[in-house]
Design a protein around this motif. Sequence first.
Motif, PDB file in Angstrom:
ATOM      1  N   GLY A 163      -9.612  -5.343  16.105  1.00 32.69           N
ATOM      2  CA  GLY A 163      -8.422  -4.794  15.481  1.00 32.69           C
ATOM      3  C   GLY A 163      -8.558  -4.586  13.985  1.00 32.69           C
ATOM      4  N   ARG A 164      -7.496  -4.037  13.433  1.00 34.16           N
ATOM      5  CA  ARG A 164      -7.405  -3.855  11.984  1.00 34.16           C
ATOM      6  C   ARG A 164      -5.958  -4.155  11.581  1.00 34.16           C
ATOM      7  NH1 ARG A 164      -8.959   1.668   8.856  1.00 34.16           N
ATOM      8  NH2 ARG A 164      -7.176   2.437  10.043  1.00 34.16           N
ATOM      9  N   ARG A 165      -5.800  -4.965  10.553  1.00 37.54           N
ATOM     10  CA  ARG A 165      -4.486  -5.416  10.107  1.00 37.54           C
ATOM     11  C   ARG A 165      -4.243  -4.968   8.669  1.00 37.54           C
ATOM     12  NH1 ARG A 165      -4.091 -11.713   9.581  1.00 37.54           N
ATOM     13  NH2 ARG A 165      -5.101 -11.220   7.581  1.00 37.54           N
ATOM     14  N   TRP A 166      -3.077  -4.400   8.409  1.00 34.82           N
ATOM     15  CA  TRP A 166      -2.715  -3.934   7.074  1.00 34.82           C
ATOM     16  C   TRP A 166      -1.790  -4.946   6.406  1.00 34.82           C
ATOM     17  CZ3 TRP A 166      -4.658   0.517   4.905  1.00 34.82           C
ATOM     18  CH2 TRP A 166      -5.299   1.405   5.765  1.00 34.82           C
ATOM     19  N   ARG A 167      -2.056  -5.239   5.127  1.00 31.86           N
ATOM     20  CA  ARG A 167      -1.191  -6.105   4.337  1.00 31.86           C
ATOM     21  C   ARG A 167      -1.105  -5.544   2.913  1.00 31.86           C
ATOM     22  NH1 ARG A 167      -0.416  -7.455   8.747  1.00 31.86           N
ATOM     23  NH2 ARG A 167      -0.350  -9.549   9.669  1.00 31.86           N
ATOM     24  N   PRO A 168       0.053  -5.709   2.255  1.00 27.96           N
ATOM     25  CA  PRO A 168       0.182  -5.207   0.887  1.00 27.96           C
ATOM     26  C   PRO A 168      -0.548  -6.099  -0.110  1.00 27.96           C
ATOM     27  CG  PRO A 168       2.176  -6.343   1.534  1.00 27.96           C
ATOM     28  CD  PRO A 168       1.304  -6.275   2.764  1.00 27.96           C
ATOM     29  N   VAL A 169      -0.940  -5.519  -1.241  1.00 23.23           N
ATOM     30  CA  VAL A 169      -1.420  -6.351  -2.343  1.00 23.23           C
ATOM     31  C   VAL A 169      -0.235  -7.159  -2.865  1.00 23.23           C
ATOM     32  CG1 VAL A 169      -3.218  -4.686  -2.949  1.00 23.23           C
ATOM     33  CG2 VAL A 169      -0.994  -4.570  -4.110  1.00 23.23           C
ATOM     34  N   GLU A 170      -0.505  -8.228  -3.581  1.00 18.64           N
ATOM     35  CA  GLU A 170       0.588  -9.087  -4.056  1.00 18.64           C
ATOM     36  C   GLU A 170       1.270  -8.521  -5.290  1.00 18.64           C
ATOM     37  OE1 GLU A 170      -0.799 -13.057  -4.589  1.00 18.64           O
ATOM     38  OE2 GLU A 170      -1.538 -13.228  -2.533  1.00 18.64           O
ATOM     39  N   ARG A 171       0.466  -7.910  -6.209  1.00 22.71           N
ATOM     40  CA  ARG A 171       1.024  -7.415  -7.464  1.00 22.71           C
ATOM     41  C   ARG A 171       0.431  -6.051  -7.800  1.00 22.71           C
ATOM     42  NH1 ARG A 171       0.048 -12.947 -10.826  1.00 22.71           N
ATOM     43  NH2 ARG A 171      -1.839 -12.810  -9.589  1.00 22.71           N
ATOM     44  N   ALA A 172       1.293  -5.134  -8.176  1.00 25.86           N
ATOM     45  CA  ALA A 172       0.850  -3.793  -8.552  1.00 25.86           C
ATOM     46  C   ALA A 172       1.298  -3.483  -9.969  1.00 25.86           C
ATOM     47  CB  ALA A 172       1.408  -2.749  -7.583  1.00 25.86           C
ATOM     48  N   GLY A 173       0.389  -2.894 -10.744  1.00 23.93           N
ATOM     49  CA  GLY A 173       0.712  -2.453 -12.092  1.00 23.93           C
ATOM     50  C   GLY A 173       0.968  -0.956 -12.100  1.00 23.93           C
ATOM     51  N   LEU A 174       2.083  -0.550 -12.645  1.00 22.96           N
ATOM     52  CA  LEU A 174       2.470   0.860 -12.679  1.00 22.96           C
ATOM     53  C   LEU A 174       2.436   1.344 -14.117  1.00 22.96           C
ATOM     54  CD1 LEU A 174       5.622   0.602 -10.352  1.00 22.96           C
ATOM     55  CD2 LEU A 174       3.195   0.762  -9.697  1.00 22.96           C
ATOM     56  N   ALA A 204       5.120  -0.082   0.757  1.00 26.99           N
ATOM     57  CA  ALA A 204       3.977  -0.863   1.232  1.00 26.99           C
ATOM     58  C   ALA A 204       4.313  -2.343   1.372  1.00 26.99           C
ATOM     59  CB  ALA A 204       2.796  -0.691   0.275  1.00 26.99           C
ATOM     60  N   GLY A 205       5.320  -2.792   0.630  1.00 25.82           N
ATOM     61  CA  GLY A 205       5.717  -4.191   0.712  1.00 25.82           C
ATOM     62  C   GLY A 205       5.222  -5.044  -0.433  1.00 25.82           C
ATOM     63  N   VAL A 206       4.797  -4.422  -1.535  1.00 24.86           N
ATOM     64  CA  VAL A 206       4.326  -5.188  -2.692  1.00 24.86           C
ATOM     65  C   VAL A 206       5.477  -6.033  -3.244  1.00 24.86           C
ATOM     66  CG1 VAL A 206       3.308  -5.058  -4.992  1.00 24.86           C
ATOM     67  CG2 VAL A 206       2.650  -3.395  -3.247  1.00 24.86           C
ATOM     68  N   GLU A 207       5.234  -7.325  -3.443  1.00 25.08           N
ATOM     69  CA  GLU A 207       6.296  -8.234  -3.877  1.00 25.08           C
ATOM     70  C   GLU A 207       6.622  -8.086  -5.355  1.00 25.08           C
ATOM     71  OE1 GLU A 207       5.530 -12.277  -2.886  1.00 25.08           O
ATOM     72  OE2 GLU A 207       5.467 -11.909  -0.710  1.00 25.08           O
ATOM     73  N   ARG A 208       5.600  -7.861  -6.187  1.00 26.56           N
ATOM     74  CA  ARG A 208       5.834  -7.868  -7.638  1.00 26.56           C
ATOM     75  C   ARG A 208       5.299  -6.583  -8.257  1.00 26.56           C
ATOM     76  NH1 ARG A 208       4.306 -12.917 -11.721  1.00 26.56           N
ATOM     77  NH2 ARG A 208       5.445 -12.134 -13.564  1.00 26.56           N
ATOM     78  N   LEU A 209       6.198  -5.788  -8.829  1.00 25.22           N
ATOM     79  CA  LEU A 209       5.821  -4.565  -9.526  1.00 25.22           C
ATOM     80  C   LEU A 209       5.919  -4.813 -11.018  1.00 25.22           C
ATOM     81  CD1 LEU A 209       7.677  -1.800  -7.458  1.00 25.22           C
ATOM     82  CD2 LEU A 209       5.436  -2.833  -7.071  1.00 25.22           C
ATOM     83  N   PRO A 243       1.424 -10.546 -16.142  1.00 28.31           N
ATOM     84  CA  PRO A 243       0.556 -11.076 -15.085  1.00 28.31           C
ATOM     85  C   PRO A 243      -0.591 -10.128 -14.752  1.00 28.31           C
ATOM     86  CG  PRO A 243       2.506 -10.121 -14.116  1.00 28.31           C
ATOM     87  CD  PRO A 243       2.718 -10.068 -15.608  1.00 28.31           C
ATOM     88  N   ARG A 244      -1.703 -10.702 -14.338  1.00 29.54           N
ATOM     89  CA  ARG A 244      -2.801  -9.884 -13.828  1.00 29.54           C
ATOM     90  C   ARG A 244      -2.387  -9.303 -12.475  1.00 29.54           C
ATOM     91  NH1 ARG A 244      -6.722 -10.965 -10.228  1.00 29.54           N
ATOM     92  NH2 ARG A 244      -6.154 -13.173 -10.165  1.00 29.54           N
ATOM     93  N   VAL A 245      -2.703  -8.022 -12.263  1.00 32.87           N
ATOM     94  CA  VAL A 245      -2.303  -7.362 -11.026  1.00 32.87           C
ATOM     95  C   VAL A 245      -3.524  -7.107 -10.143  1.00 32.87           C
ATOM     96  CG1 VAL A 245      -0.318  -6.279 -12.156  1.00 32.87           C
ATOM     97  CG2 VAL A 245      -2.488  -5.018 -11.986  1.00 32.87           C
ATOM     98  N   ASP A 246      -3.273  -6.613  -8.948  1.00 33.88           N
ATOM     99  CA  ASP A 246      -4.352  -6.320  -8.007  1.00 33.88           C
ATOM    100  C   ASP A 246      -4.732  -4.840  -8.004  1.00 33.88           C
ATOM    101  OD1 ASP A 246      -4.348  -9.039  -6.927  1.00 33.88           O
ATOM    102  OD2 ASP A 246      -2.399  -8.491  -6.105  1.00 33.88           O
TER     103      ASP A 246
END
Length: 425
Positions: A113-124, A147-152, A200-203
């Motif tokens: 299988g293949r499972r999708w998960r969001p990154v934890e933090r995204a920098g915009l 996507a479900g990213v918790e912290r923008l 914060p450092r982002v992913d």
Amino acid sequence: MLRGGEAALQRLEAIASRTDGARLHDEERRVAAILEQVRREGDAALLDLTERFDGIRPDPLRIPIEQLQQAWEATPADLQDALRLAHERILSFHRAQMPRDLALQGPHGERLGRRWRPVERAGLYVPGGRASYPSTVLMNAVPARVAGVERLVMVTPPGPDGMPNATVLAAAHLAGVEEVYRIGGAQAIAALAWGTESIPRVDVISGPGNLWVTLAKKAVYGRVGIDSLAGPSEVLVIADHTARPEQVAADLMAQAEHDPLAAAILITTSEALATAVPIAIAAQLENHPRAAITRQALEEWGLIVVCDDLTEAASLSDRFAPEHLELLVEDPEALAEHIQHAGAIFLGPWTPEAVGDYLAGPNHTLPTSGTARFAGALSVETFLRHTSLIGFNRAALEATAPAVVRLAESEGLHSHAESVRRRLA
């Protein structure tokens, strides 16, 4: 104006590579110095560098969440309505993009299988400078949220009054972005990549910017993910005898007004159109509020090519691989089938590129400078990572063991083979 053929190809290649050259090496060294300063000094470097480049010392760096709410409330009602409509359409389109997890069963009962998960933090990154871009807020924040990213974590340059554009802040509120910092440039990318006392450092880092921002994203890639290396914007219009000169002129100018390095190209099968468009451009430049930028871009990076037929026009377009491709022809759908390389294709006279910039739904962050040959638009997947799932049972391992052992031995990897043998001993 050029005829189709080798001369047109050479000019298109020159336009595509307009940001290449020795100047980049100097800029890369300057960007590297900024990145290192932020890595070493953190917030202190951000304050000093922003004061140096923007004339503002942004202390504190973060904009209070109450000011985002206030910016939205101060936005005129008609602009609120426009932002809501754009948000709804972008949200609807990107929700449809969400990939599904893959679950298969192999021939011996094994799980694959293949499972999708969001990154934890995204920098915009939302640029400032020559214009304000609330549309960029929506085009980056919405897919990250879907996507479900918790912290923008949004960064955007301050204006002369020390604050970013109010409509940019209003768009951030609408999109649910609560963490906004008033910094821009390479120093903002460094802060997102390494983190500072405040930021914060982002992913993943997404969003377009100037040359220094792009070079900074290139330098930090690998430490963090990035959406793309966006170059100056570009539009290529393929038009036939049905196109109206004033519309073609307006569409070319809509790209040219972005930046002196923006490219605006017309490829047409109509001699009359090729003659009429420059006249229409000259008329529309009169009293244009961004006339100087638009004129410079058109003079340096504008091009009109006359081709014998649409097949040749499509071939030239594919060699250029434009960010935006408008098909102002009698049968745009048929011509689109012959196009292989384009970031976005706009079909017919009722689809100016501007609708894609703001609210059509598909993302407006697109590959530039020929990268549409191998890349696509920013999407929900930019903010997702996928993990493979593999679960063998004894029967599956027994059935495949001879092949695994043989392959391992062919590569000279003894313990690979032994890890299988010992399980079946």
